[in-house]
Design a protein around this motif. Structure first.
Motif, PDB file in Angstrom:
ATOM      1  N   GLY A 130       0.796  -1.130   0.066  1.00  0.00           N
ATOM      2  CA  GLY A 130       0.092   0.059   0.117  1.00  0.00           C
ATOM      3  C   GLY A 130       0.689   1.227   0.022  1.00  0.00           C
ATOM      4  N   GLY A 154       7.894   3.214  -6.146  1.00  0.00           N
ATOM      5  CA  GLY A 154       8.348   3.760  -4.926  1.00  0.00           C
ATOM      6  C   GLY A 154       8.942   5.207  -4.642  1.00  0.00           C
ATOM      7  N   SER A 214       8.080   8.116  -3.360  1.00  0.00           N
ATOM      8  CA  SER A 214       7.500   8.623  -2.121  1.00  0.00           C
ATOM      9  C   SER A 214       8.414   9.759  -1.620  1.00  0.00           C
ATOM     10  N   ASN A 215       8.996  10.335  -2.365  1.00  0.00           N
ATOM     11  CA  ASN A 215      10.064  11.259  -1.917  1.00  0.00           C
ATOM     12  C   ASN A 215       9.658  12.645  -1.793  1.00  0.00           C
ATOM     13  N   SER A 216      10.389  13.625  -1.327  1.00  0.00           N
ATOM     14  CA  SER A 216      10.098  15.080  -1.330  1.00  0.00           C
ATOM     15  C   SER A 216      11.406  15.883  -1.446  1.00  0.00           C
ATOM     16  N   GLU A 229       4.811  18.134  -8.219  1.00  0.00           N
ATOM     17  CA  GLU A 229       4.099  16.944  -8.729  1.00  0.00           C
ATOM     18  C   GLU A 229       5.280  15.965  -9.264  1.00  0.00           C
ATOM     19  N   ARG A 285       6.074  12.149  -7.738  1.00  0.00           N
ATOM     20  CA  ARG A 285       4.987  11.166  -7.825  1.00  0.00           C
ATOM     21  C   ARG A 285       4.922  10.603  -9.179  1.00  0.00           C
ATOM     22  N   MET A 303      -2.213  11.514 -11.222  1.00  0.00           N
ATOM     23  CA  MET A 303      -1.058  11.237 -10.067  1.00  0.00           C
ATOM     24  C   MET A 303      -1.493  10.130  -9.189  1.00  0.00           C
ATOM     25  N   PRO A 324      -2.151   7.909  -6.389  1.00  0.00           N
ATOM     26  CA  PRO A 324      -2.552   8.412  -5.105  1.00  0.00           C
ATOM     27  C   PRO A 324      -1.733   7.660  -3.929  1.00  0.00           C
ATOM     28  N   ALA A 325      -1.570   8.176  -2.603  1.00  0.00           N
ATOM     29  CA  ALA A 325      -0.645   7.407  -1.711  1.00  0.00           C
ATOM     30  C   ALA A 325      -1.793   6.333  -1.194  1.00  0.00           C
ATOM     31  N   GLY A 326      -1.204   5.295  -0.573  1.00  0.00           N
ATOM     32  CA  GLY A 326      -1.881   4.411   0.088  1.00  0.00           C
ATOM     33  C   GLY A 326      -2.442   3.111  -0.589  1.00  0.00           C
ATOM     34  N   GLY A 327      -2.180   3.241  -1.824  1.00  0.00           N
ATOM     35  CA  GLY A 327      -2.553   1.894  -2.548  1.00  0.00           C
ATOM     36  C   GLY A 327      -3.153   2.036  -3.947  1.00  0.00           C
ATOM     37  N   VAL A 330      -0.988  19.331  -3.890  1.00  0.00           N
ATOM     38  CA  VAL A 330       0.064  18.998  -5.119  1.00  0.00           C
ATOM     39  C   VAL A 330      -0.545  17.946  -5.719  1.00  0.00           C
ATOM     40  N   PRO A 388      -2.572  13.567  -3.174  1.00  0.00           N
ATOM     41  CA  PRO A 388      -3.955  12.576  -3.005  1.00  0.00           C
ATOM     42  C   PRO A 388      -3.737  11.345  -2.702  1.00  0.00           C
ATOM     43  N   SER A 396      -5.711   7.451  -1.566  1.00  0.00           N
ATOM     44  CA  SER A 396      -6.729   6.757  -1.695  1.00  0.00           C
ATOM     45  C   SER A 396      -8.073   6.965  -0.686  1.00  0.00           C
TER      46      SER A 396
END
Lengths: 545, 142
Positions: free
Chosen positions: A264, A269, A271-273, A285, A288, A521, A523-526, B94, B125, B127
């Motif tokens: 998830g 991979g 996930s950086n900033s 942007e 991601r 883009m 999304p995070a979390g899966g 973003v 964003p 989920s």
């Protein structure tokens, strides 16, 4: 490994460029391309062509017809790790048989540049690579390097080399790897060392020590540290070696939702900033993926397009970056300390438990498909060098044949090619997409819903080498796919007055940015990687006479 | 209160954070700052009533790893509450747009940055229609 010898002919001022095979075809004016082909057909360049090697374009056979049917389209992966990487675990043979199982024709082993790798691993890897070559007849297997490019990101480097290939690789790593030499931090001085490394490779090719070399930047946006000017500097330093970048990163399983047994986490991979080495000019942007693709490639009118708008080749690929593969029960046997003293992790052991690892097997999800004149090391490298490449995720396409021709009977060209049209003439793009008929490794038959024909205007060199956008890029036409196993699309650009390029982008149509046909883009979390599939082609350039 | 800055030349951000906390254990606002020259590294800044360090004129680009109200930013909460209960001035999307009602899943890790003079939390964003902070704890680096 390959029985050919090369003698390189250097441009000495007496020979016109079109007769000098050290000048790549893609750097010639269209008229000179015709002249070269005429000479070649007349047998006048035949001997030289046989020894053309890596400084030339790859069309060594005596044909004037550059249509997709001339080539074998060979699927591969140039970014694969083994137990000889500090952070990976598989044996060479495990990765190679995994790739073969997933239908690959060619692979490049790319373990990380690292002190223990340079000292201990290179020669051990070579022995394993030779054994796997013997075991898999017909497979093309290189030992390359994931080069810590000084001041920049990781990059695949690999050679076509008659002998001493491992020794050349080790020497290169010793001289130029950012981990080995402490030259990773972003700085003008370290950027200069990266350029030196490319020049060194160029010298080895020119002196005949290696037949050819390729460099492709990996996961270019992952840390935001690869600036636009670095990409342009590499391309302009060694245009026959530094030819492109990953359009999509590996680690595409990292976003598999927890409910599906995954991490998830972030797709690719990514996930950086912004970090200490990041180039400060980028929008956030970039950090991601978008539909699984790197922002540099996915952003319409973005960095990739801004490089193509200069009228020069810069090609994209898609690879696994396999370290540990999703759902596998194998796990690391030895700690990092063992690696540091031997350059090798012990063979992985079966834990009996399926792991939520981030990667796919080579060829299982991402593929780089190369048009090669034959199934040889040299032909695949020539195909990549010339941009005769398309990529797809999740088996979204079984085949892609693209032909571009002008209405005055000129020779057609295919991906990576360059054709020309009289001012005011018409240019037609013919696309034959062979649709998937078999389930992919995710268990379903993917369906291409739409193909976008993207047109970008060629506006010439940029004044600011950190440019990462170009305004004149648009989707010229979108084609919807109907039933059947083959989709044929055609588009004609009429009354052409300015040079441009076209490229293709296709999707299963499942996911888009809100109110748009652009990729979303991630999304995070899966994100289920099998639920949002894209395919991209490399460009074809059209010059105006 | 005054913002002070010290450049310890730290390449590693965690080490820079330790360095700042050692220098100013009582500060409630502490930041790391990327300095590109001569080679990329981190300086730090912190807010104190009075100290013998160089004053920081402009916090732009500073990344706050400690700030007032940080402890309240746990779990998921709407932008409205996040801004009301902490020093974060605004939340900026973003790849998405946010409103006061947008729910931020903080993942118990919030590191806002000074942008346009405002302490800004960038979010991406996620989920299920929520957003999460752009900076993720323990990002993937190799």
């Amino acid at each position: 490994m390959h029985g050919h010898h090369h003698h390189h002919h250097h441009h000495d001022g007496d020979t016109p460029e079109y007769a000098d095979l050290s000048v790549p075809e893609r750097e010639l004016r269209p008229l000179d391309v015709s002249r070269r082909r005429f000479l070649r057909n007349a047998g006048l360049l035949g001997a030289a062509v046989a020894g053309g090697g890596a400084l030339t374009a790859g069309t060594a056979s005596a044909s004037t017809w550059d249509s997709p049917g001339r080539y074998q389209w060979l699927a591969g992966d140039h970014h694969i790790h083994t137990q000889y990487s500090n952070d990976a675990m598989y044996t060479v043979e495990q990765q190679v048989s995994g790739g073969v199982r997933n239908g690959l024709d060619w692979m490049v082993i790319t373990d990380h540049g690292y002190l223990a790798h340079e000292k201990y691993a290179v020669q051990q890897t070579y022995a394993d690579v030779l054994a796997s070559r013997r075991r898999h007849r017909g497979l093309l297997l290189w030992q390359g390097l994931e080069w810590n490019t000084p001041a920049a990101e990781h990059a695949t480097v690999f050679f076509d080399c008659t002998r001493d290939e491992a020794q050349m690789l080790q020497t290169f790593e010793q001289l130029f790897d950012g981990n080995v030499n402490g030259t990773n931090p972003s700085s003008p001085a370290n950027e200069a060392i990266a350029v030196q490394g490319l020049k060194w490779l160029d010298q080895q090719v020119r002196s005949g020590k290696i037949n050819s070399a390729l460099f492709l930047a990996n996961h270019p946006s992952r840390n935001g540290r690869l600036s636009p000017h670095e990409l342009r500097n590499w391309r302009d330093t060694a245009p026959h070696i530094a030819v492109g970048m990953e359009g999509s990163p590996g680690a595409q399983a990292d976003s598999t939702p927890v409910a599906l047994g995954g991490n998830g986490a972030a797709r690719g991979g990514y996930s950086n900033s912004p970090g200490v080495d990041s180039w400060p000019g980028y929008p956030l942007e970039l950090y991601r993926t978008h539909g699984g693709f790197d922002w540099m490639t996915a952003k319409l009118g973005g960095l990739w397009d801004s490089m193509l708008a200069e009228g020069k080749g810069w090609w994209i690929t898609s690879n696994s970056d396999s370290h540990r593969n999703f759902g596998d029960t194998l796990t690391n046997a030895s700690p990092d300390s063992d690696y540091n003293s031997t350059g090798k992790h012990l063979d992985p052991v079966d834990s009996g438990v399926r792991h939520s690892w981030a990667d796919f097997w080579p060829g299982q999800y991402s593929r780089t498909v190369v048009g090669a004149t034959d199934r040889s090391y040299r032909a695949v490298m020539d195909g990549i060098r010339n941009g005769r490449v398309w990529v797809a995720m999740g088996g979204l396409l079984a085949g892609l044949e693209v032909t571009v021709f002008s209405d005055e009977g000129g020779w057609p060209v295919t991906l990576g090619g360059r054709t020309s049209v009289r001012c005011g003439g018409n240019v037609t793009v013919l696309i034959v997409a062979r649709l998937a008929t078999r389930p992919n490794a995710g268990g379903s038959i993917p369906r291409l819903a739409r193909m976008d024909l993207i047109q970008g205007m060629v506006t010439g060199p940029v004044a600011d080498r950190d440019t990462f956008a170009t305004p004149s890029v648009k989707v010229a036409q979108s084609f919807d796919t109907r039933r059947g196993n083959v989709a044929v699309f055609q588009h004609t650009f009429r009354n052409v007055r300015d040079p441009f390029y076209v490229r293709l982008r296709g999707t299963d149509g499942n996911v888009h940015a809100d109110g748009s046909i652009e990729p979303r883009m991630d999304p995070a979390g899966g994100v289920d990687p099998w639920s949002d599939l894209w395919t991209y082609s490399n460009p074809i350039f059209v010059d105006v006479r | 209160m005054t913002l002070y800055t010290v450049d310890g030349g730290h390449r590693d951000r965690h080490e820079a954070e330790h360095f700042a906390l050692d220098l100013a254990p009582s500060a409630v606002l502490l930041c790391t700052h990327v300095v590109r020259e001569p080679s990329p590294h981190h300086a730090v800044s912190f807010e104190l009533a009075e100290a013998d360090f160089e004053e920081l004129r402009d916090p732009e680009g500073g990344r706050a790893f400690r700030f007032p109200g940080q402890d309240a930013l746990r779990g998921a909460l709407p932008v409205r509450d996040l801004v009301a209960s902490s020093a974060v001035d605004r939340v900026v999307g973003v790849g998405c747009t946010v409103t006061d009602d947008t729910v931020v899943d903080t993942r118990d890790y919030v590191r806002p940055v000074y942008a346009d003079g405002l302490l800004t939390l960038h979010v991406t964003p996620a989920s299920a229609g929520t957003v999460v902070p752009l900076e993720v704890e323990g990002g993937h680096v190799c």
